[in-house]
Design a protein around this motif. Sequence first.
Motif, mmCIF file in Angstrom:
data_model
loop_
_atom_site.group_PDB
_atom_site.id
_atom_site.type_symbol
_atom_site.label_atom_id
_atom_site.label_comp_id
_atom_site.label_asym_id
_atom_site.label_seq_id
_atom_site.Cartn_x
_atom_site.Cartn_y
_atom_site.Cartn_z
ATOM 1 N N SER B 31 0.917 -1.154 -0.037
ATOM 2 C CA SER B 31 0.077 0.085 -0.063
ATOM 3 C C SER B 31 0.695 1.333 0.015
ATOM 4 O O SER B 31 2.130 1.148 0.347
ATOM 5 C CB SER B 31 -0.714 0.027 1.240
ATOM 6 O OG SER B 31 -0.259 0.160 2.420
ATOM 7 N N GLN B 33 0.733 5.492 0.950
ATOM 8 C CA GLN B 33 0.162 6.608 1.646
ATOM 9 C C GLN B 33 0.601 7.866 0.947
ATOM 10 O O GLN B 33 1.850 7.955 0.757
ATOM 11 C CB GLN B 33 0.321 6.522 3.054
ATOM 12 C CG GLN B 33 -0.514 5.318 3.667
ATOM 13 C CD GLN B 33 0.023 4.966 5.122
ATOM 14 O OE1 GLN B 33 0.327 5.986 5.871
ATOM 15 N NE2 GLN B 33 -0.266 3.738 5.721
ATOM 16 N N THR B 48 -4.673 6.721 1.331
ATOM 17 C CA THR B 48 -4.121 5.390 1.313
ATOM 18 C C THR B 48 -4.608 4.605 -0.029
ATOM 19 O O THR B 48 -5.787 4.607 -0.248
ATOM 20 C CB THR B 48 -4.410 4.599 2.450
ATOM 21 O OG1 THR B 48 -3.831 5.233 3.489
ATOM 22 C CG2 THR B 48 -3.761 3.157 2.374
ATOM 23 N N VAL B 50 -4.230 1.250 -2.323
ATOM 24 C CA VAL B 50 -3.934 -0.304 -1.857
ATOM 25 C C VAL B 50 -3.868 -1.111 -2.961
ATOM 26 O O VAL B 50 -2.898 -1.981 -3.195
ATOM 27 C CB VAL B 50 -5.045 -1.095 -0.788
ATOM 28 C CG1 VAL B 50 -4.734 -2.288 -0.552
ATOM 29 C CG2 VAL B 50 -5.146 -0.007 0.291
ATOM 30 N N SER B 92 4.410 0.927 2.157
ATOM 31 C CA SER B 92 4.441 -0.443 3.240
ATOM 32 C C SER B 92 4.649 -1.473 2.563
ATOM 33 O O SER B 92 4.136 -1.841 1.491
ATOM 34 C CB SER B 92 3.042 -0.263 3.816
ATOM 35 O OG SER B 92 2.811 -1.250 4.832
ATOM 36 N N MET B 93 5.610 -2.228 3.079
ATOM 37 C CA MET B 93 5.813 -3.654 2.458
ATOM 38 C C MET B 93 5.225 -4.783 3.007
ATOM 39 O O MET B 93 4.878 -4.690 4.294
ATOM 40 C CB MET B 93 7.498 -3.639 2.465
ATOM 41 C CG MET B 93 8.041 -2.600 1.582
ATOM 42 S SD MET B 93 9.941 -3.142 1.763
ATOM 43 C CE MET B 93 10.322 -2.185 0.099
ATOM 44 N N ASP B 94 4.913 -5.793 2.391
ATOM 45 C CA ASP B 94 4.183 -6.938 2.879
ATOM 46 C C ASP B 94 4.913 -7.687 4.018
ATOM 47 O O ASP B 94 4.282 -8.033 4.729
ATOM 48 C CB ASP B 94 4.136 -8.031 1.839
ATOM 49 C CG ASP B 94 2.911 -7.662 0.722
ATOM 50 O OD1 ASP B 94 2.821 -7.968 -0.215
ATOM 51 O OD2 ASP B 94 2.138 -7.045 1.379
ATOM 52 N N THR B 95 6.330 -7.655 3.830
ATOM 53 C CA THR B 95 7.110 -8.507 4.868
ATOM 54 C C THR B 95 7.318 -8.125 6.319
ATOM 55 O O THR B 95 8.052 -6.897 6.138
ATOM 56 C CB THR B 95 8.368 -8.912 4.097
ATOM 57 O OG1 THR B 95 9.193 -7.816 3.618
ATOM 58 C CG2 THR B 95 8.073 -9.841 2.769
ATOM 59 N N GLY B 96 7.200 -8.684 7.227
ATOM 60 C CA GLY B 96 7.685 -8.375 8.536
ATOM 61 C C GLY B 96 7.051 -7.000 9.264
ATOM 62 O O GLY B 96 6.215 -6.579 8.311
ATOM 63 N N ARG B 97 7.623 -6.949 10.281
ATOM 64 C CA ARG B 97 7.028 -5.611 11.024
ATOM 65 C C ARG B 97 7.755 -4.434 10.670
ATOM 66 O O ARG B 97 8.722 -4.251 11.617
ATOM 67 C CB ARG B 97 7.180 -5.976 12.617
ATOM 68 C CG ARG B 97 5.957 -6.940 12.958
ATOM 69 C CD ARG B 97 6.003 -7.131 14.339
ATOM 70 N NE ARG B 97 4.668 -7.589 14.900
ATOM 71 C CZ ARG B 97 4.404 -7.581 16.178
ATOM 72 N NH1 ARG B 97 5.589 -7.534 16.947
ATOM 73 N NH2 ARG B 97 3.350 -8.292 16.403
ATOM 74 N N ARG B 98 7.827 -3.983 9.385
ATOM 75 C CA ARG B 98 8.543 -2.745 8.942
ATOM 76 C C ARG B 98 7.728 -1.647 9.321
ATOM 77 O O ARG B 98 6.476 -1.675 8.642
ATOM 78 C CB ARG B 98 9.254 -3.203 7.593
ATOM 79 C CG ARG B 98 9.871 -4.142 7.837
ATOM 80 C CD ARG B 98 10.652 -4.744 6.365
ATOM 81 N NE ARG B 98 11.327 -3.654 5.750
ATOM 82 C CZ ARG B 98 12.103 -3.837 4.650
ATOM 83 N NH1 ARG B 98 11.938 -4.881 4.017
ATOM 84 N NH2 ARG B 98 12.603 -2.839 3.983
ATOM 85 N N ALA B 99 8.440 -0.539 9.467
ATOM 86 C CA ALA B 99 8.013 0.759 9.385
ATOM 87 C C ALA B 99 7.763 1.272 8.007
ATOM 88 O O ALA B 99 8.342 0.678 6.848
ATOM 89 C CB ALA B 99 8.728 1.870 9.966
ATOM 90 N N LEU B 100 6.670 2.194 7.718
ATOM 91 C CA LEU B 100 6.599 2.805 6.589
ATOM 92 C C LEU B 100 8.096 3.296 6.066
ATOM 93 O O LEU B 100 8.964 3.784 6.592
ATOM 94 C CB LEU B 100 5.560 3.961 6.473
ATOM 95 C CG LEU B 100 4.253 3.787 6.791
ATOM 96 C CD1 LEU B 100 3.581 5.039 6.797
ATOM 97 C CD2 LEU B 100 3.482 2.924 5.528
ATOM 98 N N PHE B 102 9.343 6.402 3.715
ATOM 99 C CA PHE B 102 8.794 7.726 3.370
ATOM 100 C C PHE B 102 9.886 8.040 2.018
ATOM 101 O O PHE B 102 11.025 7.740 1.728
ATOM 102 C CB PHE B 102 9.262 8.528 4.171
ATOM 103 C CG PHE B 102 7.835 8.812 5.241
ATOM 104 C CD1 PHE B 102 7.946 8.053 6.257
ATOM 105 C CD2 PHE B 102 6.854 9.693 4.997
ATOM 106 C CE1 PHE B 102 6.929 8.063 7.188
ATOM 107 C CE2 PHE B 102 5.839 9.572 5.826
ATOM 108 C CZ PHE B 102 5.932 9.014 6.925
#
Lengths: 117, 112
Positions: B31, B33, B48, B50, B92-100, B102
Motif C-alpha cells: 500500500s 500513503q 491510502t 492499496v 508499506s511492504m508486505d514482509t515483516g514488522r517494518r515501518a513505512l 518515506f
Amino acid sequence: DAMVIQNPRYQVTQFGKPVTLSCSQTLNHNVMYWYQQKSSQAPKLLFHYYDKDFNNEADTPDNFQSRRPNTSFCFLDIRSPGLGDAAMYLCATSRGLAEGVAKNIQYFGAGTRLSVL
Amino acid sequence: TQLLEQSPQFLSIQEGENLTVYCNSSSVFSSLQWYRQEPGEGPVLLVTVVTGGEVKKLKRLTFQFGDARKDSSLHITAAQPGDTGLYLCAGSMDTGRRALTFGSGTRLQVQP
C-alpha cells in the motif's frame, strides 16, 4: 483535540548538554516512532517501538536514545547534542506495522524544533 | 539509497495551475500513503491506495497507484495557495514488522 502531543514545541539546548523530548498519545497505539527532519527534507526515521520492542535504524547515531515507559509515552534522549542535531523532531504513532493497511497509518505530532547553541 | 524517489523535489507555480507529483520505486509496496506537511506542523495523511491501478479523488487532488504497485502519482487541479506544503509518499511492504518507507518529498509553493 490533539492525539499525539509533543512537548515542548521549541527547545533550546547548549552544545553537549543532554536534552529530552517527550511525546504522548491518546490513541492507545502499539507503535511509536521518532523522526528527525531537517529543513526542506523528508523525515528520517530514527527508531520505533512496537509495544516494548525497540527497533533502531542502522544509521541512527548512538547519541540518540529512546525510552517508552508505558503505552502512552515515549521519550527521545540526545546525550550530547551537536550543532548538526538542530532539527525538527517528529513523533508518530500507528496501530501496527505491515499487518494491514489501516494499521500502519501514522499519526504525527506537531513536532519539537530543537536549537543547539 | 532512497527506496522511494519523488519528483520534482521542488515546485513553484501560480494559483490556478495544474501539477503532478510522482513517487517511484523499484520495489513493490502493498500500500502507499500520501501525506501533506504544512510549515511548522507534522505530516497529515491525505489518502491510502492499496490496489494496483487504483485511483482516488479528494476534491481537487487525484491519487493513482501504479498497476505494478511500484509507483504513484498525485495530481492537483487548479492549485490554490492553501495547497502549499511538503508532500510525502510513504510505502508499506508486505514482509515483516517494518515501518513505512518515506519518499524524498516534494515541496510545493503556490503563489497567489
